[in-house]
Design a protein around this motif. Structure first.
Motif, PDB file in Angstrom:
ATOM      1  N   LEU A  15     -12.829  27.542 -20.025  1.00  0.00           N
ATOM      2  CA  LEU A  15     -12.033  28.262 -21.012  1.00  0.00           C
ATOM      3  C   LEU A  15     -12.671  28.280 -22.383  1.00  0.00           C
ATOM      4  N   PHE A  16     -13.568  27.343 -22.625  1.00  0.00           N
ATOM      5  CA  PHE A  16     -14.248  27.291 -23.914  1.00  0.00           C
ATOM      6  C   PHE A  16     -15.749  27.325 -23.671  1.00  0.00           C
ATOM      7  N   SER A  17     -16.489  27.769 -24.664  1.00  0.00           N
ATOM      8  CA  SER A  17     -17.941  27.702 -24.628  1.00  0.00           C
ATOM      9  C   SER A  17     -18.411  26.654 -25.595  1.00  0.00           C
ATOM     10  N   LEU A  18     -19.364  25.840 -25.176  1.00  0.00           N
ATOM     11  CA  LEU A  18     -19.922  24.826 -26.058  1.00  0.00           C
ATOM     12  C   LEU A  18     -20.421  25.435 -27.348  1.00  0.00           C
ATOM     13  N   PHE A  19     -21.001  26.599 -27.265  1.00  0.00           N
ATOM     14  CA  PHE A  19     -21.694  27.145 -28.413  1.00  0.00           C
ATOM     15  C   PHE A  19     -20.751  27.826 -29.401  1.00  0.00           C
ATOM     16  N   SER A  20     -19.483  27.907 -29.044  1.00  0.00           N
ATOM     17  CA  SER A  20     -18.505  28.441 -29.989  1.00  0.00           C
ATOM     18  C   SER A  20     -17.845  27.343 -30.785  1.00  0.00           C
ATOM     19  N   TYR A 214      -3.293  19.943 -25.067  1.00  0.00           N
ATOM     20  CA  TYR A 214      -3.640  18.590 -25.498  1.00  0.00           C
ATOM     21  C   TYR A 214      -2.369  17.760 -25.555  1.00  0.00           C
ATOM     22  N   PRO A 215      -2.198  16.797 -24.670  1.00  0.00           N
ATOM     23  CA  PRO A 215      -0.962  16.014 -24.664  1.00  0.00           C
ATOM     24  C   PRO A 215      -0.719  15.323 -26.005  1.00  0.00           C
ATOM     25  N   THR A 216       0.516  15.344 -26.431  1.00  0.00           N
ATOM     26  CA  THR A 216       0.894  14.643 -27.654  1.00  0.00           C
ATOM     27  C   THR A 216       1.647  13.350 -27.362  1.00  0.00           C
ATOM     28  N   ASP A 217       2.040  13.121 -26.103  1.00  0.00           N
ATOM     29  CA  ASP A 217       2.739  11.880 -25.813  1.00  0.00           C
ATOM     30  C   ASP A 217       1.744  10.717 -25.777  1.00  0.00           C
ATOM     31  N   PHE A 218       2.196   9.557 -26.174  1.00  0.00           N
ATOM     32  CA  PHE A 218       1.358   8.386 -26.435  1.00  0.00           C
ATOM     33  C   PHE A 218       2.071   7.178 -25.833  1.00  0.00           C
ATOM     34  N   TRP A 219       1.338   6.387 -25.012  1.00  0.00           N
ATOM     35  CA  TRP A 219       1.981   5.373 -24.183  1.00  0.00           C
ATOM     36  C   TRP A 219       1.323   4.004 -24.329  1.00  0.00           C
ATOM     37  N   MET A 220       2.162   2.984 -24.234  1.00  0.00           N
ATOM     38  CA  MET A 220       1.710   1.591 -24.240  1.00  0.00           C
ATOM     39  C   MET A 220       2.075   0.945 -22.914  1.00  0.00           C
ATOM     40  N   PHE A 221       1.110   0.215 -22.333  1.00  0.00           N
ATOM     41  CA  PHE A 221       1.347  -0.492 -21.065  1.00  0.00           C
ATOM     42  C   PHE A 221       1.422  -1.989 -21.311  1.00  0.00           C
ATOM     43  N   THR A 248      -4.216  16.631 -36.582  1.00  0.00           N
ATOM     44  CA  THR A 248      -5.608  16.529 -36.127  1.00  0.00           C
ATOM     45  C   THR A 248      -5.852  15.294 -35.260  1.00  0.00           C
ATOM     46  N   ILE A 249      -4.789  14.726 -34.680  1.00  0.00           N
ATOM     47  CA  ILE A 249      -4.963  13.536 -33.835  1.00  0.00           C
ATOM     48  C   ILE A 249      -5.242  13.932 -32.391  1.00  0.00           C
ATOM     49  N   THR A 250      -4.561  14.943 -31.871  1.00  0.00           N
ATOM     50  CA  THR A 250      -4.739  15.318 -30.467  1.00  0.00           C
ATOM     51  C   THR A 250      -6.181  15.715 -30.198  1.00  0.00           C
ATOM     52  N   ARG A 251      -6.675  15.332 -29.024  1.00  0.00           N
ATOM     53  CA  ARG A 251      -8.064  15.638 -28.650  1.00  0.00           C
ATOM     54  C   ARG A 251      -8.353  15.128 -27.246  1.00  0.00           C
ATOM     55  N   TYR A 264      -8.485   2.731 -33.498  1.00  0.00           N
ATOM     56  CA  TYR A 264      -9.131   3.871 -34.168  1.00  0.00           C
ATOM     57  C   TYR A 264      -9.550   4.908 -33.149  1.00  0.00           C
ATOM     58  N   LEU A 265      -9.371   6.187 -33.502  1.00  0.00           N
ATOM     59  CA  LEU A 265      -9.884   7.324 -32.746  1.00  0.00           C
ATOM     60  C   LEU A 265     -10.934   8.030 -33.580  1.00  0.00           C
ATOM     61  N   ALA A 266     -12.020   8.452 -32.920  1.00  0.00           N
ATOM     62  CA  ALA A 266     -13.070   9.194 -33.610  1.00  0.00           C
ATOM     63  C   ALA A 266     -13.766  10.118 -32.620  1.00  0.00           C
ATOM     64  N   THR A 267     -14.271  11.236 -33.120  1.00  0.00           N
ATOM     65  CA  THR A 267     -14.988  12.260 -32.354  1.00  0.00           C
ATOM     66  C   THR A 267     -14.070  12.877 -31.292  1.00  0.00           C
ATOM     67  N   GLY A 268     -14.652  13.706 -30.434  1.00  0.00           N
ATOM     68  CA  GLY A 268     -13.886  14.407 -29.416  1.00  0.00           C
ATOM     69  C   GLY A 268     -13.799  15.893 -29.710  1.00  0.00           C
ATOM     70  N   GLU A 269     -12.791  16.544 -29.130  1.00  0.00           N
ATOM     71  CA  GLU A 269     -12.679  17.982 -29.283  1.00  0.00           C
ATOM     72  C   GLU A 269     -11.230  18.433 -29.172  1.00  0.00           C
ATOM     73  N   THR A 270     -10.897  19.415 -29.988  1.00  0.00           N
ATOM     74  CA  THR A 270      -9.583  20.067 -29.948  1.00  0.00           C
ATOM     75  C   THR A 270      -9.835  21.548 -30.215  1.00  0.00           C
ATOM     76  N   GLY A 271     -10.256  22.259 -29.196  1.00  0.00           N
ATOM     77  CA  GLY A 271     -10.714  23.637 -29.385  1.00  0.00           C
ATOM     78  C   GLY A 271     -12.130  23.647 -29.929  1.00  0.00           C
ATOM     79  N   GLY A 272     -12.354  23.029 -31.073  1.00  0.00           N
ATOM     80  CA  GLY A 272     -13.688  22.787 -31.612  1.00  0.00           C
ATOM     81  C   GLY A 272     -13.950  21.292 -31.645  1.00  0.00           C
TER      82      GLY A 272
END
Length: 344
Positions: A15-20, A214-221, A248-251, A264-272
């Protein structure tokens, strides 16, 4: 179909292109707290979609994919005291990317994954003392990649992921008996390419991808009660003010690490490509934005923490001038309480 597209939408939809993809950054980063410092490069070849675990204050990075869809089976050990990398015995199974990994007190574990054609459910143990791999009982769920895994109180847990379907099942592994059993499935949304981190003997699972969302639910086990507890969602989901800036948290394909009891969360992708860094406080169940990742924007990196120091390395980015993927071997450390310094 190239590896980037396959993994971005769990290796099938394109659904997405890396180069976009473009780097997402915050113009107000200078007002945020936290500083990224480049450290000595990763010792092995460039790669993305590798796996990582930590044993006895040493980090291990194994597998992944490099340019031209080449899967890798090497493993590298990082000595934080001396700041150098050492190559260890190659993984003897099929080279793959997006496998899961976790570590017990003495050994590393590595399983599932994708080789560009096939999904896997085999499972392996790495003994760093003897520099030796041993095949163990297969992961009992369907062959897949994009699994989330962690280790708590003597038991390994692995679940979610994707092959022909998105999954929410979890399984428990006992290293002393080499046996798996069915665990308690995560609640809420099925997902692949989520991340997990451990704080105070509880696991937190966040992020991922499911059916073009991108799921927004967040779970603790909680391993003591074997239950999942939903935490505050990572989007603007309430009438309260606390989540108004949770944009800008979902990814997916993000990394996580823990410093002084904060996640901490860092890097990843959310459309871009997503460079935003967020800090989670389990005592308040709230997120705070920190200085964005200062390396090249990327996805499918690895992250780890040792001695309350958090690191991000490797990963895949996009060239702004050519239709090629960029694979990285740089390593960065995050200092969450330092002032931002663009020159270090």
């Amino acid at each position: 179909m190239n590896d980037r597209i396959k993994l971005l939408v769990v290796f099938s939809f394109g659904l997405f292109s890396l180069f976009s993809l473009v780097s997402c950054s915050d113009d107000s980063d200078s007002d945020l707290v936290g500083n990224w410092i480049r450290r000595s490069d990763f010792g092995g070849p460039v790669r993305g979609f590798a796996s990582c675990f930590v044993i006895d204050r040493k980090a291990y990075v194994v597998g992944g994919v490099a340019a031209r869809s080449q899967r890798l089976n090497d493993i590298w050990e990082y000595n934080i005291d001396q700041g150098y990398w050492t190559q260890k015995a190659d993984f003897p199974g099929t080279a793959r990317s997006s496998a899961f990994a976790f570590a017990s007190e003495s050994n590393g574990y590595y399983g599932t994954g994708f080789d560009g054609i096939n999904y896997y459910n085999d499972f392996w143990e790495f003994d760093p003392a003897n520099n030796q791999w041993t095949q163990k009982a297969d992961f009992p769920g369907a062959a897949r990649n994009g699994v989330t895994a962690f280790y708590l109180k003597g038991t390994g847990y692995a679940g979610t992921g994707y092959s022909s379907n998105y999954f929410m099942d979890f399984y428990k592994y006992d290293p002393t008996t080499d046996k798996w059993e069915t665990g308690v499935s995560i609640q809420g949304t099925k997902r692949a390419y989520a991340t997990s981190f451990i704080i105070d003997d509880k696991a937190y699972v966040v992020g991922g991808w499911n059916n073009a969302t991108y799921p927004t639910d967040f779970w603790m086990f909680d391993p003591d009660t074997q239950t999942w507890e939903q935490k505050a969602q990572i989007g603007d989901k309430t009438d309260s003010d606390f989540d108004d800036d949770y944009t800008t948290i979902t990814r997916l394909n993000t990394v996580s690490f823990v410093i002084n009891g904060l996640g901490y969360l860092a890097t990843g992708e959310t459309g871009g490509l997503n460079s935003y860094t967020w800090e989670y406080n389990p005592l308040t169940d709230r997120w705070t934005e920190r200085t964005s990742f200062e390396g090249s924007a990327r996805t499918a990196a690895v992250g780890f923490s040792i001695d309350n120091r958090g690191f991000v390395l490797t990963g895949v980015g996009a060239s702004s001038t050519t239709s090629t993927s960029l694979y990285f071997d740089d390593m960065w450390e995050f200092k969450p309480r330092d002032e931002y310094n663009e020159y270090d």
